[in-house]
Design a protein around this motif. Structure first.
Motif, PDB file in Angstrom:
ATOM      1  N   MET A 191      49.766 110.313  -8.714  1.00 53.35           N
ATOM      2  CA  MET A 191      50.215 111.595  -9.257  1.00 53.35           C
ATOM      3  C   MET A 191      50.596 112.545  -8.136  1.00 53.35           C
ATOM      4  SD  MET A 191      48.254 114.229 -11.833  1.00 53.35           S
ATOM      5  CE  MET A 191      48.256 113.007 -13.164  1.00 53.35           C
ATOM      6  N   ALA A 192      49.782 112.587  -7.074  1.00 55.79           N
ATOM      7  CA  ALA A 192      50.073 113.479  -5.954  1.00 55.79           C
ATOM      8  C   ALA A 192      51.405 113.113  -5.307  1.00 55.79           C
ATOM      9  CB  ALA A 192      48.955 113.410  -4.926  1.00 55.79           C
ATOM     10  N   GLY A 241      52.780 125.610 -12.408  1.00 59.67           N
ATOM     11  CA  GLY A 241      52.349 124.276 -12.814  1.00 59.67           C
ATOM     12  C   GLY A 241      52.058 123.389 -11.621  1.00 59.67           C
ATOM     13  N   ASP A 242      52.894 123.477 -10.581  1.00 56.27           N
ATOM     14  CA  ASP A 242      52.641 122.723  -9.352  1.00 56.27           C
ATOM     15  C   ASP A 242      51.314 123.143  -8.727  1.00 56.27           C
ATOM     16  OD1 ASP A 242      55.148 121.276  -9.322  1.00 56.27           O
ATOM     17  OD2 ASP A 242      56.109 123.148  -8.705  1.00 56.27           O
ATOM     18  N   LEU A 279      54.167 114.149  -7.431  1.00 57.03           N
ATOM     19  CA  LEU A 279      54.294 115.608  -7.431  1.00 57.03           C
ATOM     20  C   LEU A 279      55.182 116.065  -6.284  1.00 57.03           C
ATOM     21  CD1 LEU A 279      53.334 118.438  -8.480  1.00 57.03           C
ATOM     22  CD2 LEU A 279      51.413 118.230  -6.883  1.00 57.03           C
ATOM     23  N   SER A 337      48.697 124.381 -10.273  1.00 55.56           N
ATOM     24  CA  SER A 337      47.586 123.869 -11.082  1.00 55.56           C
ATOM     25  C   SER A 337      47.344 122.391 -10.810  1.00 55.56           C
ATOM     26  CB  SER A 337      47.880 124.096 -12.571  1.00 55.56           C
ATOM     27  OG  SER A 337      47.907 125.476 -12.871  1.00 55.56           O
ATOM     28  N   LEU A 338      48.417 121.618 -10.703  1.00 51.03           N
ATOM     29  CA  LEU A 338      48.256 120.194 -10.404  1.00 51.03           C
ATOM     30  C   LEU A 338      47.628 119.995  -9.025  1.00 51.03           C
ATOM     31  CD1 LEU A 338      51.489 118.470 -11.759  1.00 51.03           C
ATOM     32  CD2 LEU A 338      49.139 117.966 -12.412  1.00 51.03           C
ATOM     33  N   TYR A 339      48.061 120.800  -8.066  1.00 53.96           N
ATOM     34  CA  TYR A 339      47.524 120.681  -6.715  1.00 53.96           C
ATOM     35  C   TYR A 339      46.027 120.978  -6.709  1.00 53.96           C
ATOM     36  CZ  TYR A 339      47.373 121.137  -1.611  1.00 53.96           C
ATOM     37  OH  TYR A 339      47.087 120.967  -0.276  1.00 53.96           O
ATOM     38  N   GLU A 348      45.115 109.364  -9.081  1.00 52.55           N
ATOM     39  CA  GLU A 348      45.283 110.670  -8.450  1.00 52.55           C
ATOM     40  C   GLU A 348      46.271 110.593  -7.292  1.00 52.55           C
ATOM     41  OE1 GLU A 348      40.778 112.311  -9.367  1.00 52.55           O
ATOM     42  OE2 GLU A 348      41.321 111.608  -7.363  1.00 52.55           O
ATOM     43  N   ALA A 396      44.022 120.632  -9.286  1.00 52.62           N
ATOM     44  CA  ALA A 396      43.365 119.532  -9.987  1.00 52.62           C
ATOM     45  C   ALA A 396      43.177 118.313  -9.094  1.00 52.62           C
ATOM     46  CB  ALA A 396      44.173 119.148 -11.229  1.00 52.62           C
ATOM     47  N   LEU A 397      44.111 118.098  -8.174  1.00 52.41           N
ATOM     48  CA  LEU A 397      44.045 116.923  -7.305  1.00 52.41           C
ATOM     49  C   LEU A 397      43.011 117.081  -6.198  1.00 52.41           C
ATOM     50  CD1 LEU A 397      47.865 116.258  -7.060  1.00 52.41           C
ATOM     51  CD2 LEU A 397      46.178 114.655  -7.983  1.00 52.41           C
TER      52      LEU A 397
END
Length: 356
Positions: free
Chosen positions: A221-222, A32-33, A225, A35-37, A218, A39-40
Motif C-alpha cells: 500500500m505504501a 487523504g494521503d 501510495l 491519513s494513509l501515511y 502495508e 495509518a502506515l
C-alpha cells in the motif's frame, strides 16, 4: 516487426552524464494521503498532526510531513531511473525548500550527475540529482541519490567513471524553514515531550524502545501510495528468481518507520530540515520487526530563528534486534547484519520558552 508502446525503463547503459529527465504524473497531495501515511507509520509529531498546533506555531495549517513529500517526489522518478534497479543505495544533500500543504501539486525532474559500472559488468551505479517543484514552480525538495541498475546488454561498453563529490552535511545556513514558523508559544504537553533543544547533548544516545513489524500488505500500500513502480517491490513472480526470492521492502518505508519510532525520545523534533546522508545497509522483507536508536552528532543555531535549534541526528534502524545495546559496527569494523538503515539528518526543535 511488432511495435511496442510500453515503457521498459532505462538500463544502466541508457544513462548519460548531464542527461535531463522530466518525470511524468504530477501529484496533488491531499488530506487523504496524509491519513494513509499516518495509518502506515503511526507518526505522532504534533506539527503535522493538527492544524490547531500548527497555527499556534505560526503556520497556516499542518504541513505535509517532509518525508511524505520526499516519497511522492521519489516515486515520480522511479519509471525513468530505477524501474530496473537492483536496489537504491543511498542519499545525500537532501534539502526541503518550500513547505507543502494539502492541495499543493508536486512534480519532478532529474539530472544524471554520475555513473560507475560495477566490476561484475552486469550492473552499474547511477548518481542522480532530483528536484521537486510545486504548482507555482517553487522548489520544494532537492536531493541526490545513487541506485544500482541492471545492464540490459552486458557487452555494452562501460562509460567513463564519474562519481560526484557530495557534501558531508547540509550547512544550517541553507535551511529553509516554513514561512512564519514560531515556537515562542510552544506547548510541550500537546507535543507529547518535555525535552527542548537545550536538553540534548552531543554524543547522547537514545534507544527509541518501540518496534514495528512490517506487513506485506502495508508495504505494498505504501509503495502504491507513492506511485513507486520499481519491480523489486511489486513483482513477486519476477523476484522469485532473484537471489533473495522475495520482494524487497522500499528503503523509504524503513526511513518513515524509523522516523516514527524516534518520537519516543525525540518527540519535539517537529521537522526534518535536511538529510545529510542515508544508506540502506541490508535488505528488509515483510515479517521483520524494525527498531531504532539515535545519537546526537551536532547542535547548531538557525539563522533568524532564536526560538528553535537544529540537532544533527544519526538514526540507525535494525531488523529483529532491539536497540538497548545500540548495535552498529562489529569489533572487526564490519556492519552488524541486523542494521538496515544508517540515516543522518537535521531535526528542528523548539528552544525553552514560556509555555502557554
Amino acid at each position: 516487426m511488432v511495435a511496442t508502446k510500453t515503457n521498459p525503463g532505462n538500463y544502466f547503459e541508457d544513462f548519460k552524464i548531464g542527461q535531463i529527465l522530466d518525470h511524468a504524473t504530477p501529484r496533488t497531495i491531499t488530506e487523504g494521503d496524509v491519513s494513509l501515511y499516518t495509518a502506515l507509520y503511526g507518526s505522532r509529531f504534533a506539527l503535522q498532526s493538527a492544524d490547531s498546533f500548527a497555527l499556534n506555531c505560526g503556520l497556516e495549517a499542518a504541513p505535509i510531513d517532509n518525508l511524505l513529500v520526499f516519497h511522492i517526489i521519489f516515486g515520480k522518478t522511479v519509471p525513468d531511473i530505477s524501474l530496473n534497479a537492483v536496489a537504491n543505495l543511498g542519499y545525500a544533500d537532501v534539502r526541503f525548500e518550500t513547505s507543502v500543504f494539502p492541495g499543493d501539486t508536486v512534480q519532478a525532474t532529474s539530472e544524471i550527475i554520475g555513473l560507475k559500472e560495477n566490476s561484475n559488468g552486469k550492473t552499474g551505479v547511477v548518481y542522480v540529482r532530483s528536484t521537486g517543484t510545486n504548482q507555482m514552480g517553487a522548489v520544494v525538495l532537492e536531493y541526490v541519490r545513487w541506485v544500482m541498475v541492471h545492464k540490459k546488454d552486458i557487452m555494452a561498453p562501460a562509460p567513463e567513471t564519474v562519481v560526484p563529490v557530495l557534501p558531508e552535511r547540509v550547512d544550517p545556513a541553507r535551511f529553509m524553514l516554513p514561512h512564519g514558523l514560531d515556537f515562542s508559544g510552544y506547548n510541550t504537553t500537546l507535543a507529547g515531550s518535555p525535552h527542548y533543544f537545550e536538553d540534548y547533548e552531543i554524543g547522547e544516545k537514545i534507544d527509541h524502545v518501540d518496534g514495528m513489524t512490517i506487513e506485506e500488505a502495508e508495504h505494498m500500500m505504501a509503495t502504491r501510495l507513492y506511485q513507486n513502480t520499481a519491480k523489486v517491490h511489486f513483482n513477486q513472480h519476477q523476484m522469485q528468481e532473484d537471489r533473495f526470492g522475495r520482494r524487497l521492502i522500499y528503503g523509504g518505508h524503513i526511513i518513515s518507520l524509523a522516523r516514527a519510532l524516534t518520537f519516543n525520545g525525540l518527540g519535539n523534533a517537529q521537522l526534518i530540515a535536511a538529510i545529510n546522508g542515508g544508506s540502506h545497509t541490508a535488505p528488509t522483507f515483510a515479517g521483520h520487526t524494525i527498531y531504532a536508536w539515535s545519537v546526537i552528532l551536532e547542535k547548531a543555531e538557525i539563522p533568524n530563528h532564536q526560538d528553535a535549534g537544529a540537532l544533527r541526528v544519526r538514526t540507525l534502524a535494525t531488523k529483529d534486534m532491539p536497540c538497548e545495546a545500540f548495535p552498529d559496527k562489529l569489533p572487526d569494523g564490519k556492519r552488524n547484519s541486523a542494521v538496515i538503515l544508517d540515516f543522518d539528518y537535521w531535526a528542528i526543535l523548539p528552544k525553552k520558552t514560556i509555555e502557554v
